[in-house]
Scaffold this motif. Structure first.
Motif, PDB file in Angstrom:
ATOM      1  N   ALA A 178       0.834  -1.199   0.000  1.00 24.32           N
ATOM      2  CA  ALA A 178       0.000   0.000   0.000  1.00 24.32           C
ATOM      3  C   ALA A 178       0.872   1.254   0.000  1.00 24.32           C
ATOM      4  O   ALA A 178       0.589   2.231  -0.708  1.00 24.32           O
ATOM      5  CB  ALA A 178      -0.924  -0.011   1.208  1.00 24.32           C
ATOM      6  N   GLY A 179       1.947   1.241   0.797  1.00 26.74           N
ATOM      7  CA  GLY A 179       2.854   2.376   0.816  1.00 26.74           C
ATOM      8  C   GLY A 179       3.551   2.587  -0.507  1.00 26.74           C
ATOM      9  O   GLY A 179       3.717   3.725  -0.980  1.00 26.74           O
ATOM     10  N   GLY A 218       2.149   7.131  -6.685  1.00 29.12           N
ATOM     11  CA  GLY A 218       1.012   7.939  -7.109  1.00 29.12           C
ATOM     12  C   GLY A 218      -0.215   7.146  -7.503  1.00 29.12           C
ATOM     13  O   GLY A 218      -1.118   7.684  -8.162  1.00 29.12           O
ATOM     14  N   GLN A 219      -0.280   5.875  -7.091  1.00 29.90           N
ATOM     15  CA  GLN A 219      -1.424   5.035  -7.424  1.00 29.90           C
ATOM     16  C   GLN A 219      -2.438   5.087  -6.293  1.00 29.90           C
ATOM     17  O   GLN A 219      -2.083   4.976  -5.126  1.00 29.90           O
ATOM     18  CB  GLN A 219      -0.983   3.585  -7.670  1.00 29.90           C
ATOM     19  N   SER A 220      -3.685   5.245  -6.637  1.00 25.18           N
ATOM     20  CA  SER A 220      -4.740   5.319  -5.639  1.00 25.18           C
ATOM     21  C   SER A 220      -5.097   3.926  -5.131  1.00 25.18           C
ATOM     22  O   SER A 220      -5.111   2.955  -5.897  1.00 25.18           O
ATOM     23  CB  SER A 220      -5.984   5.980  -6.227  1.00 25.18           C
ATOM     24  N   LEU A 221      -5.373   3.855  -3.841  1.00 21.16           N
ATOM     25  CA  LEU A 221      -5.828   2.597  -3.260  1.00 21.16           C
ATOM     26  C   LEU A 221      -7.333   2.420  -3.396  1.00 21.16           C
ATOM     27  O   LEU A 221      -7.870   1.374  -3.024  1.00 21.16           O
ATOM     28  CB  LEU A 221      -5.435   2.537  -1.777  1.00 21.16           C
ATOM     29  N   ARG A 257       1.087   4.171  -3.009  1.00 21.65           N
ATOM     30  CA  ARG A 257       0.910   5.596  -2.778  1.00 21.65           C
ATOM     31  C   ARG A 257       2.152   6.379  -3.195  1.00 21.65           C
ATOM     32  O   ARG A 257       2.056   7.485  -3.739  1.00 21.65           O
ATOM     33  CB  ARG A 257       0.598   5.853  -1.296  1.00 21.65           C
ATOM     34  N   TRP A 258       3.332   5.822  -2.942  1.00 24.71           N
ATOM     35  CA  TRP A 258       4.594   6.472  -3.321  1.00 24.71           C
ATOM     36  C   TRP A 258       4.693   6.641  -4.844  1.00 24.71           C
ATOM     37  O   TRP A 258       5.248   7.621  -5.336  1.00 24.71           O
ATOM     38  CB  TRP A 258       5.765   5.648  -2.797  1.00 24.71           C
ATOM     39  N   PRO A 275      -1.946  -1.893  -5.857  1.00 30.09           N
ATOM     40  CA  PRO A 275      -3.138  -1.839  -4.998  1.00 30.09           C
ATOM     41  C   PRO A 275      -3.907  -3.152  -4.951  1.00 30.09           C
ATOM     42  O   PRO A 275      -4.461  -3.522  -3.907  1.00 30.09           O
ATOM     43  CB  PRO A 275      -3.974  -0.726  -5.642  1.00 30.09           C
TER      44      PRO A 275
END
Length: 300
Positions: free
Chosen positions: A46-47, A53-56, A50-51, A181
């Protein structure tokens, strides 16, 4: 990333995990150890997402498949492997997972229209025979074990669970959803299921803070799960799940080499012949044409 690295990376990592898992056994129940492994992996994935730039936030319809993948592949599959090895030798489990090539080939044909060539399937069969030769003394003695048939059934169930999990994950990626994700949610669901099962079954939540357990947990989570599964599924996206699962033929060869270094395993002439057969079969299989898949739309 070159294809050879996508294949070699997970192969080397998963071959080493056979030895590293030994440091997880004993004090902490299996349900807990596997649950903690995938819980940490889910958080790291998950981190990373996000790093990058992908949405969860994924479509609600995707969560049903991710929940299924989590329960089947990251809960049922791993639990079944540990359970099976209580009743049948680990060598027989390795042979069963070498058969995963054929399960993935069938799943890819059914779900994505990817047809493996006859030459590929014959080469994969040769690799499976090679794995059987490597572990033949263990396999020959398995009939004397009580409840060996139960262990064999559970082992085949683990292979089936892994193949189903592959199809579920690749179905989501072929709809255009990002891999990180998907894996984060799937492994998170799998970890939650295992830890909840631990509580409900009375096992409880246990952890071992001694450094061998902690270091092995970190290695299995970060390398054996995050890195290995990301590379594996990227390879499966590029070449299909059947070709990606060829690493299951090579992993026992490398794992036994590690065992020879750290655990005193000694190769027999039959084992050496089987190892050579495994490597040669994978080389032949990789020379076969890569199957193409039909296109999948979001509504499929």
């Amino acid at each position: 990333m070159p294809t050879w690295l996508l294949f070699l990376g997970p192969t080397l990592i998963w071959a080493s995990t056979w030895h590293v898992i030994l440091y997880q056994l004993g004090q902490v129940p299996v349900l807990n150890s596997v649950g903690w492994r995938f819980a940490l992996a889910a958080l790291v994935l998950a981190g990373l997402a996000r790093w990058q730039g992908q949405s969860l936030k994924l479509p609600r319809s995707a969560h049903g498949l991710m929940l299924a993948a989590g329960i089947v592949q990251y809960s049922g599959n791993y639990w079944a492997v540990y359970e099976a090895e209580q009743y049948i030798p680990s060598g027989l489990v390795a042979v069963l997972f070498a058969l995963m090539v054929f399960g993935n080939a069938l799943g890819a044909w059914w779900a994505f229209g990817q047809k493996s060539s006859r030459g590929f399937l014959l080469a994969a069969l040769g690799g499976t025979v090679g794995v059987a030769l490597v572990f033949w003394p263990e396999i020959a003695a398995s009939g004397a074990r009580p409840q060996a048939s139960y262990g064999l059934a559970i082992g085949l169930g683990a292979v089936l669970a892994a193949c189903i999990g592959n199809v579920l994950t690749l179905t989501l990626t072929r709809r255009g959803l990002p891999l990180l994700p998907i894996l984060a949610w799937s492994m998170g669901y799998g970890a939650a299921f295992l830890l909840l099962l631990s509580v409900v079954s009375g096992v409880g939540l246990q952890f071992d803070w001694r450094w061998p357990y902690v270091l092995s947990w970190l290695y299995l989570s970060l390398f054996g799960t995050v890195i290995a599964f990301v590379l594996y599924f990227k390879l499966a996206q590029r070449q299909g799940p059947a070709r990606a699962s060829l690493m299951g033929v090579v992993i026992p060869v490398i794992a036994l080499s590690v065992s020879a270094l750290f655990e005193g395993w000694r190769a027999t002439p039959m084992a050496l012949a089987g190892m050579a057969m495994c490597v040669g079969s994978v080389w032949l299989a990789q020379r076969q044409p890569t199957p193409t898949a039909r296109k999948v739309t979001e509504s499929s």
